[in-house]
Motif scaffolding. Sequence first.
Motif, short mmCIF file in Angstrom:
data_model
loop_
_atom_site.label_atom_id
_atom_site.label_comp_id
_atom_site.label_asym_id
_atom_site.label_seq_id
_atom_site.Cartn_x
_atom_site.Cartn_y
_atom_site.Cartn_z
N ARG A 85 0.70 -1.16 0.12
CA ARG A 85 0.01 -0.13 -0.02
C ARG A 85 0.92 1.11 0.03
O ARG A 85 0.49 2.40 -0.50
N LYS A 86 1.94 1.23 0.51
CA LYS A 86 2.95 2.45 0.56
C LYS A 86 3.53 2.36 -0.74
O LYS A 86 3.86 3.65 -1.23
N ILE A 87 3.73 1.53 -1.69
CA ILE A 87 4.39 1.37 -2.82
C ILE A 87 3.49 1.74 -3.91
O ILE A 87 3.66 2.88 -4.78
N ARG A 88 2.27 1.33 -3.65
CA ARG A 88 1.29 1.62 -4.84
C ARG A 88 0.89 3.09 -4.84
O ARG A 88 0.85 3.37 -3.95
N GLY A 89 0.85 3.54 -6.04
CA GLY A 89 0.29 5.08 -6.03
C GLY A 89 1.43 6.00 -5.53
O GLY A 89 1.43 7.34 -5.97
N HIS A 90 2.58 5.42 -5.15
CA HIS A 90 3.69 6.34 -4.76
C HIS A 90 4.82 6.02 -5.84
O HIS A 90 5.26 6.76 -6.37
N ARG A 91 5.39 4.80 -5.34
CA ARG A 91 6.53 4.39 -6.29
C ARG A 91 6.45 3.97 -7.71
O ARG A 91 7.03 4.06 -8.50
N ILE A 92 5.17 3.20 -7.50
CA ILE A 92 4.60 2.44 -8.66
C ILE A 92 3.20 3.08 -8.92
O ILE A 92 2.38 2.68 -7.98
N ALA A 93 3.00 3.88 -9.87
CA ALA A 93 1.76 4.12 -10.08
C ALA A 93 0.97 3.27 -11.56
O ALA A 93 1.89 2.96 -12.43
N MET A 94 -0.36 3.48 -11.73
CA MET A 94 -1.05 2.67 -12.82
C MET A 94 -2.13 3.47 -13.25
O MET A 94 -2.67 4.14 -12.41
N ILE A 95 -2.04 3.62 -14.57
CA ILE A 95 -3.25 4.32 -15.35
C ILE A 95 -4.07 3.18 -15.70
O ILE A 95 -3.75 2.56 -16.80
N PHE A 96 -5.31 3.06 -15.35
CA PHE A 96 -6.41 1.72 -15.70
C PHE A 96 -6.88 2.14 -17.03
O PHE A 96 -6.91 3.28 -17.39
N GLN A 97 -7.32 1.06 -17.54
CA GLN A 97 -7.89 1.11 -19.06
C GLN A 97 -9.11 2.12 -18.90
O GLN A 97 -9.04 2.91 -19.92
N ASP A 98 -10.02 2.21 -18.16
CA ASP A 98 -11.50 2.75 -18.11
C ASP A 98 -11.33 3.82 -17.07
O ASP A 98 -11.47 3.59 -15.85
N PRO A 99 -11.08 5.13 -17.16
CA PRO A 99 -11.12 6.17 -15.75
C PRO A 99 -12.44 6.14 -15.57
O PRO A 99 -12.38 6.41 -14.23
N MET A 100 -13.60 5.87 -16.07
CA MET A 100 -14.86 6.06 -15.41
C MET A 100 -15.19 5.20 -14.52
O MET A 100 -15.63 5.58 -13.11
N GLY A 158 -11.59 12.23 -22.18
CA GLY A 158 -10.44 12.77 -22.49
C GLY A 158 -9.85 13.41 -20.99
O GLY A 158 -8.72 13.23 -20.66
N MET A 159 -10.84 14.21 -20.56
CA MET A 159 -10.26 14.78 -19.23
C MET A 159 -10.18 13.86 -17.98
O MET A 159 -9.33 13.89 -17.33
N ARG A 160 -11.20 12.85 -18.21
CA ARG A 160 -11.14 11.79 -17.01
C ARG A 160 -9.77 11.09 -17.08
O ARG A 160 -9.25 10.75 -16.26
N GLN A 161 -9.20 11.17 -18.41
CA GLN A 161 -7.82 10.36 -18.62
C GLN A 161 -7.01 11.21 -17.81
O GLN A 161 -5.88 10.79 -17.27
N ARG A 162 -6.97 12.45 -18.26
CA ARG A 162 -6.15 13.49 -17.80
C ARG A 162 -6.13 13.43 -15.97
O ARG A 162 -4.94 13.66 -15.63
N VAL A 163 -7.43 13.47 -15.62
CA VAL A 163 -7.35 13.26 -13.96
C VAL A 163 -6.58 12.05 -13.61
O VAL A 163 -5.85 12.08 -12.55
#
Length: 350
Positions: A85-100, A158-163
């Motif tokens: 939980r300390k690594i996810r979103g901090h040292r390793i981040a992920m952009i998922f397929q469907d931002p919605m 597109g804006m959700r993907q930017r978020v």
Amino acid sequence: MPLLDVKNLRTTFRTEDGLVTAVNGLSYSLEAGSTLGIVGESGSGKSVNALSIMRLIQRPGEVHPSSQIFFNGEDLLKKSEADMRKIRGHRIAMIFQDPMTSLNPVLTVGEQISEAVQLHLGYNKKDALEKTIEMFKKVRIPAPEKRISEYPHQFSGGMRQRVMIAMALSCDPQLLIADEPTTALDVTIQAQILELMNEMQRDTGAAIVMITHDLGVVAEVCQNVLVMYGGNMVEYGSAEQIFDNPKMPYTQGLLSSLPRMDIRERHRLEPIPGQPPNLLRLPPGCAFAPRCRYRMPICDEPVPVYDFGAGHVARCFLYDDRAKDQRPVDVEIAPVTEAAPVATTGEVAQ
């Protein structure tokens, strides 16, 4: 030491019909500051590979105990859930397929990003909101002071993907995994999203794993390319090697099915015949053999990795001396006799 080093990754899912092998002995590595494109048809194991790295595989899924995923020299599979939980979103981040579906619909986008900043960077609420506004400006969301108070449904695709990109980059990750980041976006927005990611990489030196069906995206932003089929690597090399001189018939099929703007005369696209393999019953030999125009009897045996030099490797018996009497008569190939258990640039193991 590579930033990311995946060794013999095997991820399976137990179903009523049997054991589905989604990733089957995959190995590769990634250096800091570089971009690796992972391509292949749906069901080839691209997204499961990413979720395995993030330790987000849930039951009935399981990562095999023999698998290893080293990040900065530490095996993520041996980390506790609290450490992850300390690594996810901090040292390793992920952009998922469907931002919605990846954004929480009942929280404002500003709350979702600032919460991550507070958790991982230790900011207070005020500073976290200022950081969120700064990130919105970086990803070119207009009127950021106003839009941080809006909900996901108030944003376009597109804006959700930017978020999502702003959220992924807010804690300055060393590794960014982008799973189909430009899916369903028009070409103008797609170009802007890719430029944002390139800009982030130049500013921070982060490594990027780009998972996509779009070979045009791969050609534009990736230094190296990993081609997956049936849960494993079938070809690996630099983008130039893969596009100019593909060795594996599956890679050749992917490229032949693309429309070409650099060829003036009209030509017919060549789809790959057949269907992807049944992951419940993967064959002992080449998984692509049933669809391959060069299929030979030897293809039913386990396929080694063949080294073509400069980090370019592929799994295909076309280049084995043992197949010289089995090759189709119209195929002329200078055979490669030495199998390579390990390749150099972006290490790929058998």
